[in-house]
Design an enzyme around this catalytic site. Structure first.
Site, PDB file in Angstrom:
ATOM      1  N   ASP A 204      63.300  35.511  31.742  1.00 33.35           N
ATOM      2  CA  ASP A 204      63.531  34.084  31.995  1.00 33.35           C
ATOM      3  C   ASP A 204      64.743  33.559  31.245  1.00 33.35           C
ATOM      4  O   ASP A 204      65.279  34.235  30.357  1.00 33.35           O
ATOM      5  CB  ASP A 204      62.278  33.274  31.619  1.00 33.35           C
ATOM      6  CG  ASP A 204      61.726  33.649  30.249  1.00 33.35           C
ATOM      7  OD1 ASP A 204      62.453  34.250  29.445  1.00 33.35           O
ATOM      8  OD2 ASP A 204      60.550  33.333  29.984  1.00 33.35           O
TER       9      ASP A 204
ATOM     10  N   ASN B 180      49.252  28.965  25.165  1.00 29.69           N
ATOM     11  CA  ASN B 180      48.382  28.584  26.292  1.00 29.69           C
ATOM     12  C   ASN B 180      48.198  29.726  27.293  1.00 29.69           C
ATOM     13  O   ASN B 180      47.707  29.513  28.395  1.00 29.69           O
ATOM     14  CB  ASN B 180      48.950  27.344  26.994  1.00 29.69           C
ATOM     15  CG  ASN B 180      50.358  27.578  27.539  1.00 29.69           C
ATOM     16  OD1 ASN B 180      50.870  28.690  27.453  1.00 29.69           O
ATOM     17  ND2 ASN B 180      50.968  26.549  28.098  1.00 29.69           N
TER      18      ASN B 180
ATOM     19  N   HIS C  27      50.686  31.536  28.669  1.00 36.77           N
ATOM     20  CA  HIS C  27      51.770  31.738  29.645  1.00 36.77           C
ATOM     21  C   HIS C  27      52.510  33.040  29.387  1.00 36.77           C
ATOM     22  O   HIS C  27      52.566  33.518  28.252  1.00 36.77           O
ATOM     23  CB  HIS C  27      52.717  30.533  29.709  1.00 36.77           C
ATOM     24  CG  HIS C  27      53.721  30.420  28.599  1.00 36.77           C
ATOM     25  ND1 HIS C  27      53.728  29.390  27.697  1.00 36.77           N
ATOM     26  CD2 HIS C  27      54.786  31.187  28.267  1.00 36.77           C
ATOM     27  CE1 HIS C  27      54.749  29.528  26.865  1.00 36.77           C
ATOM     28  NE2 HIS C  27      55.400  30.627  27.183  1.00 36.77           N
TER      29      HIS C  27
ATOM     30  N   GLU D 161      53.429  28.942  33.649  1.00 36.85           N
ATOM     31  CA  GLU D 161      52.511  28.095  32.888  1.00 36.85           C
ATOM     32  C   GLU D 161      51.157  27.998  33.586  1.00 36.85           C
ATOM     33  O   GLU D 161      51.068  28.171  34.810  1.00 36.85           O
ATOM     34  CB  GLU D 161      53.109  26.688  32.774  1.00 36.85           C
ATOM     35  CG  GLU D 161      54.433  26.629  32.024  1.00 36.85           C
ATOM     36  CD  GLU D 161      54.257  26.650  30.504  1.00 36.85           C
ATOM     37  OE1 GLU D 161      53.208  27.090  30.008  1.00 36.85           O
ATOM     38  OE2 GLU D 161      55.198  26.203  29.817  1.00 36.85           O
TER      39      GLU D 161
HETATM   40  C1  GLP Z   1      58.598  31.426  25.501  1.00 36.87           C
HETATM   41  C2  GLP Z   1      59.033  32.542  26.433  1.00 36.87           C
HETATM   42  C3  GLP Z   1      57.974  33.605  26.572  1.00 36.87           C
HETATM   43  C4  GLP Z   1      57.444  33.991  25.206  1.00 36.87           C
HETATM   44  C5  GLP Z   1      56.773  32.794  24.576  1.00 36.87           C
HETATM   45  C6  GLP Z   1      56.183  33.083  23.213  1.00 36.87           C
HETATM   46  O1  GLP Z   1      58.021  30.343  26.144  1.00 36.87           O
HETATM   47  N1  GLP Z   1      59.387  32.079  27.722  1.00 36.87           N
HETATM   48  O2  GLP Z   1      58.521  34.722  27.253  1.00 36.87           O
HETATM   49  O3  GLP Z   1      56.532  35.043  25.324  1.00 36.87           O
HETATM   50  O4  GLP Z   1      57.755  31.777  24.438  1.00 36.87           O
HETATM   51  O5  GLP Z   1      57.179  33.096  22.243  1.00 36.87           O
HETATM   52  P1  GLP Z   1      57.010  33.543  20.741  1.00 36.87           P
HETATM   53  O6  GLP Z   1      57.056  35.019  20.751  1.00 36.87           O
HETATM   54  O7  GLP Z   1      58.205  32.945  20.043  1.00 36.87           O
HETATM   55  O8  GLP Z   1      55.738  32.993  20.263  1.00 36.87           O
END
Ligand code: GLP
Length: 242
Positions: free
Chosen positions: A67, A136, A138, A143
């Protein structure tokens, strides 16, 4: 799903790097799906170390990121393009033609999304998709909701995700409200998936992903339907699995 519980974040990062290196060892032209966020930073650091020691060779590897925020400039310190350049593509010297990420500057979003799907197919599909997880549940920017998109699409960030990701921005208002993200179908087509989570704030999402029912309200729970998933977590993130 295979579940691996590691002592701490460092052990998790090392184990994940060993798995990725083993897959590249078997298939030097592997296609990797990559995630951003804090969680895979240790994995990337370990992979860069292994490559510098000559233990793994990325010269034949192709990558596709999950993404990118929209809209965002590549040079922005918060863009996932910049993150990848800093932590992975740059140190590994991956040639730009082999490293793909949705274009957060694009005018023609529908075109960018369908091209991205096509490029993944042209590369032969993703061999190993690395995922983090949001608080959450995702994955990518898919989402929780009544329905999930199958393909790469323009996604809206939930209030929870905007709050969680605001730590990377000046404040909450500076977080882009949208992102271009692979869809659940894109992710599920990967031949193998490695989901990483660290810290107690991810424990509930991991519990629901692994032990809960399969529901679009916890997008990661759909991974239960995938034939080859490894969920790698540290002890703190595993506390709802007992
Ligand atoms: C973002 C990304 C996800 C990632 C998530 C968790 O929203 N789009 O791909 O897995 O955050 O991030 P973190 O590893 O910083 O908790």
């Amino acid at each position: 799903m295979r579940i691996a519980v590691l002592r701490d974040y460092q052990s998790l990062s090392e184990r994940a790097a060993a798995l990725v290196s083993a897959r590249i060892g078997k298939k030097p032209t592997a296609v990797l799906g990559l995630a951003t966020g804090s969680t895979p930073l240790g994995l990337y650091r370990e992979l860069v170390k292994a490559a510098q020691r000559g233990l793994v060779d990325f010269s034949g590897v192709t990558t596709f990121n999950l993404d990118e925020y929209y809209p965002i400039e590549r040079e922005s310190l918060q863009s996932y393009y910049y993150y990848m350049q800093q932590h992975f593509w740059g140190p590994l010297g991956i040639c730009p033609g082999r490293a793909h990420i949705p274009d957060g500057r694009a005018g023609d979003i529908a075109g960018v999304c369908s091209d991205y799907e096509q490029k993944i197919m042209d590369a032969g599909g993703i061999d190993l998709q690395i995922l983090g997880i949001g608080v959450n549940g995702h994955i990518g920017f898919n989402e929780p909701g009544a329905a999930l998109s199958a393909k790469t699409h323009l996604a809206s960030l939930s209030a929870e995700t905007i709050a969680a990701n605001s730590r990377f921005f000046e404040d909450r208002d500076a977080v882009p409200r949208r992102a271009i993200s692979m869809g659940l179908g894109t992710i599920m087509k990967a031949r193998e998936i490695l989901l990483l989570a660290s810290g107690s704030e991810k424990a509930r999402a991991i519990g629901e992903t692994v032990r809960g029912k399969l529901t679009t309200k916890v997008p990661a729970s759909l991974l239960q339907a995938h034939p080859r998933v490894t969920v790698m977590v540290d002890r703190a993130a595993a506390c709802c699995l007992r």
